[in-house]
Design a protein around this motif. Structure first.
Motif, PDB file in Angstrom:
ATOM      1  N   ARG A  42       0.870  -1.080  -0.173  1.00  0.00           N
ATOM      2  CA  ARG A  42       0.101  -0.123  -0.005  1.00  0.00           C
ATOM      3  C   ARG A  42       1.064   1.276   0.468  1.00  0.00           C
ATOM      4  NH1 ARG A  42      -5.682  -0.704   2.276  1.00  0.00           N
ATOM      5  NH2 ARG A  42      -5.721   1.677   1.619  1.00  0.00           N
ATOM      6  N   ALA A  43       2.378   1.107   0.810  1.00  0.00           N
ATOM      7  CA  ALA A  43       2.991   2.610   0.563  1.00  0.00           C
ATOM      8  C   ALA A  43       3.669   2.375  -0.384  1.00  0.00           C
ATOM      9  CB  ALA A  43       4.650   1.774   1.613  1.00  0.00           C
ATOM     10  N   GLY A  44       3.644   1.407  -1.282  1.00  0.00           N
ATOM     11  CA  GLY A  44       4.434   1.300  -2.563  1.00  0.00           C
ATOM     12  C   GLY A  44       3.525   1.866  -3.803  1.00  0.00           C
ATOM     13  N   VAL A  45       2.203   1.706  -3.370  1.00  0.00           N
ATOM     14  CA  VAL A  45       0.670   2.540  -4.364  1.00  0.00           C
ATOM     15  C   VAL A  45       1.066   3.803  -3.957  1.00  0.00           C
ATOM     16  CG1 VAL A  45      -1.422   2.635  -4.869  1.00  0.00           C
ATOM     17  CG2 VAL A  45      -0.678   0.445  -4.726  1.00  0.00           C
ATOM     18  N   SER A  46       1.026   4.288  -2.717  1.00  0.00           N
ATOM     19  CA  SER A  46       0.756   5.607  -2.833  1.00  0.00           C
ATOM     20  C   SER A  46       2.378   6.576  -2.659  1.00  0.00           C
ATOM     21  CB  SER A  46       1.663   6.348  -0.971  1.00  0.00           C
ATOM     22  OG  SER A  46       0.064   5.436  -0.747  1.00  0.00           O
ATOM     23  N   LEU A  47       4.073   5.752  -3.156  1.00  0.00           N
ATOM     24  CA  LEU A  47       4.431   6.302  -3.832  1.00  0.00           C
ATOM     25  C   LEU A  47       4.823   6.183  -5.284  1.00  0.00           C
ATOM     26  CD1 LEU A  47       7.285   7.419  -3.203  1.00  0.00           C
ATOM     27  CD2 LEU A  47       8.332   4.491  -3.191  1.00  0.00           C
ATOM     28  N   GLY A  48       4.062   5.910  -5.478  1.00  0.00           N
ATOM     29  CA  GLY A  48       3.524   5.701  -7.408  1.00  0.00           C
ATOM     30  C   GLY A  48       3.068   6.727  -7.994  1.00  0.00           C
ATOM     31  N   ILE A  49       1.856   7.367  -6.748  1.00  0.00           N
ATOM     32  CA  ILE A  49       1.209   7.963  -7.005  1.00  0.00           C
ATOM     33  C   ILE A  49       1.953   9.311  -7.136  1.00  0.00           C
ATOM     34  CG2 ILE A  49      -0.662   8.806  -5.956  1.00  0.00           C
ATOM     35  CD1 ILE A  49      -2.318   6.006  -5.718  1.00  0.00           C
ATOM     36  N   LEU A  50       2.725   9.344  -5.459  1.00  0.00           N
ATOM     37  CA  LEU A  50       3.676  10.346  -5.530  1.00  0.00           C
ATOM     38  C   LEU A  50       4.162  10.949  -7.016  1.00  0.00           C
ATOM     39  CD1 LEU A  50       4.536  12.531  -3.128  1.00  0.00           C
ATOM     40  CD2 LEU A  50       6.660  10.614  -3.663  1.00  0.00           C
ATOM     41  N   LEU A  51       4.823   9.846  -7.539  1.00  0.00           N
ATOM     42  CA  LEU A  51       6.308  10.131  -8.866  1.00  0.00           C
ATOM     43  C   LEU A  51       5.087  10.569  -9.930  1.00  0.00           C
ATOM     44  CD1 LEU A  51       8.415   6.997  -8.415  1.00  0.00           C
ATOM     45  CD2 LEU A  51       8.945   9.089  -8.498  1.00  0.00           C
ATOM     46  N   THR A  52       3.904   9.993  -9.993  1.00  0.00           N
ATOM     47  CA  THR A  52       3.201  10.051 -11.157  1.00  0.00           C
ATOM     48  C   THR A  52       2.725  11.755 -10.500  1.00  0.00           C
ATOM     49  OG1 THR A  52       2.153   8.607 -11.129  1.00  0.00           O
ATOM     50  CG2 THR A  52       0.989   9.441 -13.064  1.00  0.00           C
ATOM     51  N   LEU A  53       2.138  12.398  -9.699  1.00  0.00           N
ATOM     52  CA  LEU A  53       1.992  13.334  -9.638  1.00  0.00           C
ATOM     53  C   LEU A  53       3.080  14.309  -9.322  1.00  0.00           C
ATOM     54  CD1 LEU A  53      -0.812  13.146  -7.022  1.00  0.00           C
ATOM     55  CD2 LEU A  53      -1.476  13.668  -9.198  1.00  0.00           C
ATOM     56  N   PHE A  54       3.694  14.385  -8.782  1.00  0.00           N
ATOM     57  CA  PHE A  54       5.274  15.370  -8.794  1.00  0.00           C
ATOM     58  C   PHE A  54       5.995  15.677 -10.535  1.00  0.00           C
ATOM     59  CE2 PHE A  54       9.256  16.109  -8.626  1.00  0.00           C
ATOM     60  CZ  PHE A  54       9.781  17.038  -7.719  1.00  0.00           C
ATOM     61  N   GLY A  55       5.564  14.381 -11.360  1.00  0.00           N
ATOM     62  CA  GLY A  55       6.718  14.313 -11.990  1.00  0.00           C
ATOM     63  C   GLY A  55       4.985  14.848 -13.694  1.00  0.00           C
ATOM     64  N   ILE A  56       3.544  15.151 -13.557  1.00  0.00           N
ATOM     65  CA  ILE A  56       2.457  16.189 -13.692  1.00  0.00           C
ATOM     66  C   ILE A  56       2.645  17.144 -13.521  1.00  0.00           C
ATOM     67  CG2 ILE A  56       0.123  16.732 -14.021  1.00  0.00           C
ATOM     68  CD1 ILE A  56       0.055  13.359 -13.684  1.00  0.00           C
ATOM     69  N   ASN A  57       2.935  17.370 -12.567  1.00  0.00           N
ATOM     70  CA  ASN A  57       3.466  18.694 -11.271  1.00  0.00           C
ATOM     71  C   ASN A  57       5.452  19.912 -12.058  1.00  0.00           C
ATOM     72  OD1 ASN A  57       3.003  21.611 -10.296  1.00  0.00           O
ATOM     73  ND2 ASN A  57       3.961  20.547  -8.596  1.00  0.00           N
ATOM     74  N   GLN A  58       5.471  18.947 -12.286  1.00  0.00           N
ATOM     75  CA  GLN A  58       7.311  19.629 -12.949  1.00  0.00           C
ATOM     76  C   GLN A  58       6.798  20.296 -14.432  1.00  0.00           C
ATOM     77  OE1 GLN A  58       9.837  20.312 -10.881  1.00  0.00           O
ATOM     78  NE2 GLN A  58       8.458  20.070  -9.385  1.00  0.00           N
ATOM     79  N   MET A  59       6.070  19.309 -14.722  1.00  0.00           N
ATOM     80  CA  MET A  59       5.523  19.494 -16.445  1.00  0.00           C
ATOM     81  C   MET A  59       4.619  20.387 -16.835  1.00  0.00           C
ATOM     82  SD  MET A  59       4.905  15.832 -17.978  1.00  0.00           S
ATOM     83  CE  MET A  59       4.769  16.469 -19.988  1.00  0.00           C
ATOM     84  N   ILE A  60       3.742  20.760 -15.740  1.00  0.00           N
ATOM     85  CA  ILE A  60       2.977  22.057 -16.084  1.00  0.00           C
ATOM     86  C   ILE A  60       4.162  23.037 -15.223  1.00  0.00           C
ATOM     87  CG2 ILE A  60       1.351  23.632 -14.666  1.00  0.00           C
ATOM     88  CD1 ILE A  60       0.153  20.764 -14.204  1.00  0.00           C
ATOM     89  N   ILE A  61       5.039  23.061 -14.279  1.00  0.00           N
ATOM     90  CA  ILE A  61       5.993  24.362 -13.806  1.00  0.00           C
ATOM     91  C   ILE A  61       6.882  24.279 -15.024  1.00  0.00           C
ATOM     92  CG2 ILE A  61       7.602  25.291 -12.074  1.00  0.00           C
ATOM     93  CD1 ILE A  61       6.239  23.459 -10.547  1.00  0.00           C
ATOM     94  N   TYR A  62       7.544  23.511 -15.971  1.00  0.00           N
ATOM     95  CA  TYR A  62       8.711  23.709 -16.285  1.00  0.00           C
ATOM     96  C   TYR A  62       8.791  23.741 -17.741  1.00  0.00           C
ATOM     97  CZ  TYR A  62      11.118  24.676 -12.152  1.00  0.00           C
ATOM     98  OH  TYR A  62      11.031  24.645 -10.787  1.00  0.00           O
ATOM     99  N   HIS A  63       8.924  24.367 -19.045  1.00  0.00           N
ATOM    100  CA  HIS A  63       8.344  23.585 -20.114  1.00  0.00           C
ATOM    101  C   HIS A  63       9.680  23.441 -21.503  1.00  0.00           C
ATOM    102  CE1 HIS A  63       4.520  24.562 -19.945  1.00  0.00           C
ATOM    103  NE2 HIS A  63       4.658  25.148 -19.379  1.00  0.00           N
ATOM    104  N   THR A  64      10.478  22.473 -20.756  1.00  0.00           N
ATOM    105  CA  THR A  64      11.378  22.400 -21.521  1.00  0.00           C
ATOM    106  C   THR A  64      11.398  21.108 -22.092  1.00  0.00           C
ATOM    107  OG1 THR A  64      13.529  22.001 -19.702  1.00  0.00           O
ATOM    108  CG2 THR A  64      13.008  24.093 -20.196  1.00  0.00           C
ATOM    109  N   THR A  65      11.996  20.537 -22.935  1.00  0.00           N
ATOM    110  CA  THR A  65      12.018  19.380 -23.560  1.00  0.00           C
ATOM    111  C   THR A  65      13.080  18.161 -22.331  1.00  0.00           C
ATOM    112  OG1 THR A  65      13.153  20.429 -25.809  1.00  0.00           O
ATOM    113  CG2 THR A  65      13.378  17.836 -25.484  1.00  0.00           C
ATOM    114  N   LEU A  66      14.015  17.878 -22.272  1.00  0.00           N
ATOM    115  CA  LEU A  66      14.334  17.386 -20.762  1.00  0.00           C
ATOM    116  C   LEU A  66      13.436  17.394 -19.608  1.00  0.00           C
ATOM    117  CD1 LEU A  66      17.408  16.545 -19.856  1.00  0.00           C
ATOM    118  CD2 LEU A  66      18.068  18.480 -18.802  1.00  0.00           C
ATOM    119  N   THR A  67      12.809  18.525 -19.282  1.00  0.00           N
ATOM    120  CA  THR A  67      11.704  18.322 -17.920  1.00  0.00           C
ATOM    121  C   THR A  67      11.101  16.986 -18.918  1.00  0.00           C
ATOM    122  OG1 THR A  67      12.753  20.420 -17.735  1.00  0.00           O
ATOM    123  CG2 THR A  67      10.183  19.102 -16.539  1.00  0.00           C
ATOM    124  N   TYR A  68      10.061  17.319 -19.545  1.00  0.00           N
ATOM    125  CA  TYR A  68       8.904  17.158 -20.507  1.00  0.00           C
ATOM    126  C   TYR A  68       9.792  15.335 -20.881  1.00  0.00           C
ATOM    127  CZ  TYR A  68       6.770  20.902 -21.737  1.00  0.00           C
ATOM    128  OH  TYR A  68       5.874  21.513 -21.897  1.00  0.00           O
TER     129      TYR A  68
END
Length: 105
Positions: A42-68
C-alpha cells in the motif's frame, strides 16, 4: 489556471506522501507477516501516485524538452509502480482476515 492546478497537485502530492509515511509506519509496527506485506505494498501504491503527480506538476511548471523527457519517465514509472503494487495489495488483502483469525489470542 495553471496556478490553481499547481496548488491542487501540490496538495495531492503532500497527501500521497502522508499516506506513504502512514503505511510505512503501520508496516513497521505490525507483527503479522501478511499485514507487513500488505502495508508495504500500500505504501508502494502511494509512492507510485506521488511520482506520477510530481512528474505532472513539474511538466506544468517547467516547459523544456529535458523536463518533458524526465517527467515522462517519472510518470511512466509511477503508473507502473502503482498498478503493480495495487495488484499485490489485492492479492495479500485476500489473506488478511484469515491471518487475523489464525493469530487470535
Amino acid at each position: 489556471m495553471s496556478n490553481i492546478l499547481n496548488i491542487i497537485l501540490a496538495f495531492l502530492i503532500v497527501i500521497s506522501f502522508v499516506f506513504y509515511l502512514y503505511f510505512k509506519t503501520k508496516q513497521f509496527r505490525t507483527t503479522l507477516p501478511i499485514h507487513k506485506k500488505w502495508y508495504a505494498n500500500r505504501a508502494g501504491v502511494s509512492l507510485g501516485i506521488l511520482l506520477t503527480l510530481f512528474g505532472i506538476n513539474q511538466m506544468i511548471i517547467y516547459h523544456t524538452t529535458l523536463t518533458y523527457i524526465v517527467c515522462m519517465i517519472m510518470i511512466l514509472f509511477g503508473v507502473y509502480a502503482s498498478i503493480n503494487y495495487n495488484k499485490r495489495v489485492r492479492h495479500y488483502g485476500q489473506y488478511i482476515a484469515e491471518e487475523e483469525e489464525l493469530n487470535k489470542k
